[in-house]
Design a protein around this motif. Structure first.
Motif, PDB file in Angstrom:
ATOM      1  N   THR A  34      77.176  51.222 -52.894  1.00 44.59           N
ATOM      2  CA  THR A  34      77.144  49.836 -53.345  1.00 44.59           C
ATOM      3  C   THR A  34      75.976  49.107 -52.672  1.00 44.59           C
ATOM      4  OG1 THR A  34      78.718  49.187 -51.625  1.00 44.59           O
ATOM      5  CG2 THR A  34      79.620  49.788 -53.773  1.00 44.59           C
ATOM      6  N   LYS A  35      75.668  47.933 -53.172  1.00 43.02           N
ATOM      7  CA  LYS A  35      74.508  47.192 -52.688  1.00 43.02           C
ATOM      8  C   LYS A  35      74.762  46.613 -51.303  1.00 43.02           C
ATOM      9  CE  LYS A  35      72.825  45.931 -57.271  1.00 43.02           C
ATOM     10  NZ  LYS A  35      72.607  44.848 -58.240  1.00 43.02           N
ATOM     11  N   LYS A  36      73.762  46.756 -50.461  1.00 43.33           N
ATOM     12  CA  LYS A  36      73.827  46.187 -49.114  1.00 43.33           C
ATOM     13  C   LYS A  36      72.411  46.046 -48.592  1.00 43.33           C
ATOM     14  CE  LYS A  36      75.877  46.896 -44.547  1.00 43.33           C
ATOM     15  NZ  LYS A  36      76.685  47.795 -43.706  1.00 43.33           N
ATOM     16  N   ASN A  90      76.620  39.305 -54.900  1.00 42.78           N
ATOM     17  CA  ASN A  90      76.229  40.098 -53.736  1.00 42.78           C
ATOM     18  C   ASN A  90      75.505  39.173 -52.771  1.00 42.78           C
ATOM     19  OD1 ASN A  90      76.893  42.885 -54.743  1.00 42.78           O
ATOM     20  ND2 ASN A  90      75.438  42.282 -56.335  1.00 42.78           N
ATOM     21  N   GLY A 150      70.560  37.701 -51.817  1.00 46.29           N
ATOM     22  CA  GLY A 150      71.662  38.157 -52.646  1.00 46.29           C
ATOM     23  C   GLY A 150      71.356  37.988 -54.111  1.00 46.29           C
ATOM     24  N   ASN A 173      74.055  38.706 -48.533  1.00 43.89           N
ATOM     25  CA  ASN A 173      73.801  39.209 -47.184  1.00 43.89           C
ATOM     26  C   ASN A 173      73.180  38.102 -46.348  1.00 43.89           C
ATOM     27  OD1 ASN A 173      73.963  42.462 -47.505  1.00 43.89           O
ATOM     28  ND2 ASN A 173      73.047  41.538 -49.325  1.00 43.89           N
ATOM     29  N   GLN A 232      77.432  46.020 -59.064  1.00 46.51           N
ATOM     30  CA  GLN A 232      77.706  46.178 -57.638  1.00 46.51           C
ATOM     31  C   GLN A 232      77.077  47.445 -57.065  1.00 46.51           C
ATOM     32  OE1 GLN A 232      82.205  45.491 -58.339  1.00 46.51           O
ATOM     33  NE2 GLN A 232      81.877  44.932 -56.210  1.00 46.51           N
ATOM     34  N   ASN A 278      80.474  41.650 -51.270  1.00 47.19           N
ATOM     35  CA  ASN A 278      80.381  41.888 -52.709  1.00 47.19           C
ATOM     36  C   ASN A 278      81.669  41.385 -53.344  1.00 47.19           C
ATOM     37  OD1 ASN A 278      77.936  43.205 -52.477  1.00 47.19           O
ATOM     38  ND2 ASN A 278      78.859  45.232 -52.342  1.00 47.19           N
TER      39      ASN A 278
END
Length: 818
Positions: free
Chosen positions: A233-235, A262, A243, A264, A206, A275
């Motif tokens: 965190t991943k975004k 994950n 994702g 988006n 994450q 997430n």
């Protein structure tokens, strides 16, 4: 200490020799420009100078605002230029040569073409280095390290440069504790063992980056004796959807499973991101303690205790994050983020205590069977707003945050008593505990940034937070089959705190070589504690100023120096103020201290950056009223308990060296070394204590890139003897190996790694002062083999990456529990 400083100095000189000794004096000059084939000049493009014979990197730079770039001091040879920029395809120049006859070369303008094809036909993979050094922080790129696969957030921190984690999960930075941990700029509102438990249940899959700031600017809360660790965190905000999904299995003595998603999705003015993760962890822990009880006056040995506790635990955790951004206009963004986790943990501990007299003759034995059933629930939300005010990028931001924790802990401890031959000597007893905890935190902040002419920037902001914790510890004993309420051990503690803050900060280039930044933060604290059972209470009110300052000098394009200063505060954890008792066994427990005061530190650092590949830092820290764990003993009851106290003042001197060097085209080396001397002086249990030790911490990774998308990594850390308050920790370290392969047309990645290959990550320590004489050894399920699979998917078009938002909840989240 002098020897370690000398060793590091030689290490730095040797590295300089490696980089430059015997090389031909460079004199070449290469220049050119970069452009977008639709929009003209292109800023912030990365420009790499490559050797034509093998495409290895000779130098890396960035294009200026006008799209121009320049390389100076280049050795004679044949080269080509590579240009890359976000949202564009890479561009190359034709090969060219510079020599004594033609010492300079003007490269024809390289035009980059925007990426217009859909992302379901293109998979973007990370090529970031494991560690990057920036002017005010060190950045760890989590996914760039193969050995992070299948691990958790705490294990990622443990192998990061300058960070160490003790046997209880407490995090320190460069040998100083009191570090503040943020998640996406917002605090977890957790500390101590509670923070460690949360990070253990947060999958590394994450995480995007870990930012390490030893001296943060005034914009950040003044909390944190040693600085701030910000876990990002991943975004992603690409048009369309993108994702990844991941699944992993680990096997140590017991199995571990982790999986996550994950995702988006962005369309028009809306951006949705989420997430999700699940973690199953079966673990073991073995703790052995040897304690000598001595007479306070004569120091004669009275008795010896030998304890061994074997713990097995099963933890199941679920984490979720859901966010929505609305781009109301070109300059206005509104957002909302929801976070939550559920963690269920059960554990069983078999504890045996052997008691002997001063001559070593066995006397008695106590056995304890301890079971714990814990449940953690959390829900938090953030509302955020950003308005861009002018063409220079000045903006106004605002955040409102709420976070609530609900914790339950049911304890059952059965004690049995035997003589030296194993026969019962008197009836056993059972202790029952119900330990609920509720925490509610509200915070809000507003920040204003004004970008001025000639690169100057002015910042100002305000923040306010309110925290209420409610701990109701109820203990009962079962005596002769009857449940009896234990009034002496039970307690109900309520704590309320309000912090109000304001800051100003100015960053201004003085000339081409000099730059400066100065900030001032004011924090007003109002705290109230109330013990319901005894009706005791306390009220504290104090206001403090926290100045920060930075001076930067760029000697030339290769050498940059930065001198910075900051004053910081560490407030007591909420749980540390609560005087309730937490039992380890019949003779060992911990309890809080409502009389704790905040500690203050003054930090000074001088750093030198050579071409971004060699960074050397000298640091000095002075801390007063330092908050530390201390051991206290009751000889009459043969009890030992741990509590926190403002025991001493601390002085630290340190030097660190960080190198990030491409050895060859396929081998990159990153090595971090930190030597520091900690000295504690103060009164503990009425006894003057003076403890000091010089510690060397080594941390490094060697990454190898092979054909057909194979990569490998060797990483590890080592720490010599060091002081953690009144405990002297013995040396320990760890080595990890990993290999990775991209599959499914680079959309999938398989990673295999083994952490702590030689099973050397074991804590050993001693504590000897006054009438305390104890030694500790602890080991857990650290040697684990992990196999993980990640699949990336995307459909849409790449857009620019907006500024990541951070909430107002900064200092409070790091102080729950303890």
């Amino acid at each position: 200490m002098k020897n370690l400083f000398f060793i590091l100095l030689l290490f730095k000189l040797a590295t300089f020799s490696y980089l430059g000794y015997g090389q031909q004096l460079p004199a070449g000059k290469i220049s050119g420009s970069v452009a977008d084939n639709h929009q003209g000049s292109l800023t912030a493009a990365t420009v790499s100078l490559l050797k034509a014979k093998d495409s290895s990197v000779a130098k890396v730079g960035t294009a200026g605002k006008d799209g121009r770039y320049q390389f100076e001091g280049i050795n004679w040879g044949r080269y080509l230029v590579l240009v890359s920029a976000t949202g564009h395809n890479k561009g190359y120049s034709a090969p060219f040569e510079i020599d004594e006859t033609h010492p300079s070369f003007l490269v024809q303008t390289i035009e980059l073409v925007p990426q217009a094809k859909s992302l379901n036909a293109v998979t973007v993979t990370s090529t970031r280095p494991p560690v990057e050094q920036k002017i005010d922080r060190m950045v760890v790129n989590v996914e760039a390290s193969i050995t992070n696969a299948g691990s958790n957030a705490l294990e990622v921190l443990e192998k990061s440069p300058g960070i160490s984690v003790d046997k209880d999960g407490n995090i320190s930075l460069k040998g100083k504790d009191g570090v503040v941990v943020l998640i996406d700029g917002r605090q977890t509102y957790l500390s101590g063992t509670d923070l460690a438990a949360y990070l253990r249940n947060l999958n590394a899959s994450q995480l995007d980056q870990v930012e390490i700031m030893t001296n943060p600017p005034a914009k950040y809360d003044a909390a944190g004796n040693s600085g701030i660790i910000n876990i990002k965190t991943k975004k992603n905000r690409q048009m369309g959807y993108n994702g990844s999904v991941n699944a992993g299995y680990g096997q140590g003595r017991y199995p571990k499973v982790n999986d996550g998603l994950n995702f988006n999705y962005r369309k028009d003015k809306w951006n949705l991101f989420t997430n999700l993760s699940h973690n199953y962890n079966r673990n073991f822990n073995q703790l052995t303690i040897q304690r000598n009880f001595v007479d306070k006056q004569t120091k004669d040995l009275l008795s010896h205790f030998g304890q061994e506790a074997n713990n097995q635990s099963i933890s199941r955790s679920y984490n979720a994050k859901l966010g929505l951004d609305y781009f109301a206009s070109k300059n206005t963004t509104l957002g909302v983020v929801f976070n939550g986790f559920l963690n269920n943990r059960t554990s069983k501990t078999d504890n045996r205590t052997d008691i002997s007299d001063a001559n070593g003759k066995p006397g008695s034995q106590t056995k304890a069977a301890i079971s714990n059933k814990q449940q953690w629930k959390n829900f938090s939300t953030n509302l955020n707003f950003r308005r861009v005010l002018d063409t220079l990028g000045s903006d106004l931001t605002a955040d409102l945050d709420y976070s609530g924790y609900d914790t339950k802990n049911d304890l059952r401890m059965i004690n049995s008593y035997f003589d030296a031959t194993g026969h019962p000597i008197y009836a056993g007893d059972t202790l029952l505990g119900a330990l609920p905890q509720q925490i509610n935190i509200y915070s809000g902040r507003m920040d204003y940034t004004k970008n001025l002419k000639k690169g100057a920037r002015f910042e100002a902001g305000i923040k306010s937070s309110y925290v209420k914790t409610d701990n109701n510890a109820g203990y009962d004993s079962i005596l002769q089959a009857q449940i009896v309420h234990d009034v002496n051990r039970s307690n109900h503690f309520i704590y309320e705190e309000n912090i109000n803050a304001a800051y100003v900060n100015l960053n201004k280039p003085i000339n081409k070589k000099w730059g400066a930044q100065a900030g001032l933060r004011l924090e007003n604290t109002n705290a109230k504690g109330f013990q319901v059972v005894t009706a005791e209470q306390f009220n504290r009110h104090y206001t403090q100023l926290f100045p920060t300052g930075y001076i930067q000098y760029q000697q030339d394009k290769k050498n940059t120096y930065v001198l910075n200063y900051g004053k910081r505060i560490r407030r007591p954890d909420y749980q540390s103020l609560n005087p309730f008792i937490n039992f380890i066994d019949r003779y060992t427990y911990s309890k809080g201290n409502p009389n704790l005061r905040p500690q203050f530190s003054h930090n000074i650092e001088l750093s030198h950056n050579y071409q971004g590949i060699l960074i050397t830092t000298l640091n000095y820290t002075r801390t007063t009223d330092i908050i530390q764990n201390v051991l206290q003993q009751n000889e009459e009851k043969n009890e030992t308990y741990m509590t926190k106290d403002n025991i001493a003042k601390q002085r630290q001197l340190g030097i660190s060296v960080n190198t990030n060097i491409p050895i060859t085209k396929w081998w990159r080396s990153n090595v971090y070394a930190n030597a520091f001397n900690n000295k504690f002086e103060g009164l503990v249990n009425g006894t003057f204590v003076s403890i000091d030790a010089t510690t060397l911490m080594l941390n490094g990774s060697q990454q190898f890139t092979f054909p057909r998308t194979w990569t490998a990594e060797v990483s590890g850390f080592y720490r010599t003897t060091g002081v953690e308050g009144v405990i002297k920790a013995k040396p320990f370290g760890s080595v990890s190996l990993g290999v990775s392969k991209q599959i499914m047309k680079t959309k999938g990645t398989l990673r295999l790694n083994v952490r702590d290959v030689f099973n050397t990550q074991r804590f050993r320590g001693v504590s000897r002062y006054g009438n305390v004489d104890a030694a500790f050894q602890e080991r857990g399920d650290n040697r684990v083999a992990n196999l993980t699979f990640t699949y990336r998917f995307a459909k849409g078009k790449i857009t620019g990456t907006p500024k990541r938002r951070a909430g107002s909840a900064s200092e409070e989240q790091n102080r729950v529990g303890g």
